[in-house]
Design a protein around this motif. Structure first.
Motif, PDB file in Angstrom:
ATOM      1  N   UNK A   1       0.811  -1.213   0.000  1.00  7.55           N
ATOM      2  CA  UNK A   1       0.000   0.000   0.000  1.00  7.55           C
ATOM      3  C   UNK A   1       0.848   1.268   0.000  1.00  7.55           C
ATOM      4  N   UNK A   2       2.040   1.223   0.562  1.00  6.77           N
ATOM      5  CA  UNK A   2       2.960   2.360   0.439  1.00  6.77           C
ATOM      6  C   UNK A   2       3.314   2.562  -1.034  1.00  6.77           C
ATOM      7  N   UNK A   3       3.569   1.462  -1.736  1.00 10.98           N
ATOM      8  CA  UNK A   3       3.897   1.548  -3.166  1.00 10.98           C
ATOM      9  C   UNK A   3       2.707   2.085  -3.961  1.00 10.98           C
ATOM     10  N   UNK A   4       1.490   1.672  -3.605  1.00 12.52           N
ATOM     11  CA  UNK A   4       0.326   2.197  -4.329  1.00 12.52           C
ATOM     12  C   UNK A   4       0.130   3.694  -4.058  1.00 12.52           C
ATOM     13  N   UNK A   5       0.458   4.133  -2.850  1.00 10.87           N
ATOM     14  CA  UNK A   5       0.403   5.581  -2.564  1.00 10.87           C
ATOM     15  C   UNK A   5       1.397   6.342  -3.431  1.00 10.87           C
ATOM     16  N   UNK A   6       2.601   5.807  -3.561  1.00  9.43           N
ATOM     17  CA  UNK A   6       3.613   6.454  -4.405  1.00  9.43           C
ATOM     18  C   UNK A   6       3.104   6.525  -5.843  1.00  9.43           C
TER      19      UNK A   6
END
Length: 110
Positions: free
Chosen positions: A92-97
């Motif tokens: 989910x951190x990657x999807x935020x980025x």
């Protein structure tokens, strides 16, 4: 130029959230110093956000600013505050980025 200002504002958002985390871990004078850092970095972040929104769309600018703050704070939590690391958290951190980059890419204002 205002995109750069917005990124810097987002980094100051990470700084003020990190100051809150450090203040929670300390007491006495050190705690008050972290709270002072929080107030200073929050003020700088807000002033830079105001400056950036003078030419950038408010919805996009605010979403990018909070996205930078959310990703940066999550990473700071993992690296410095021993927050848990799991596949889904990293996912989910990657999807935020990706969302922040996507908003910048589709923005009509340069």
């Amino acid at each position: 130029m205002n995109w750069l200002i917005l990124v810097i504002a987002g980094l100051f958002e990470v700084a003020f959230a990190s100051c809150l985390g450090k203040a929670k871990e300390t007491s006495g004078t050190e705690m008050y110093l972290w709270y002072t850092g929080f107030l200073i970095t929050m003020t700088i972040s807000m002033l830079l956000l105001i400056k950036a929104t003078q030419t950038l769309p408010i919805g996009t600018a605010y979403a990018v600013w909070t996205g930078i703050g959310a990703v940066g704070t999550a990473l700071m939590g993992i690296i410095f505050f021993k927050d848990p690391v799991s596949f889904w958290r990293v996912f989910f951190i990657i999807t935020l980025i990706g969302s922040v980059v996507g908003l910048k890419a589709v923005s009509s204002s340069h």
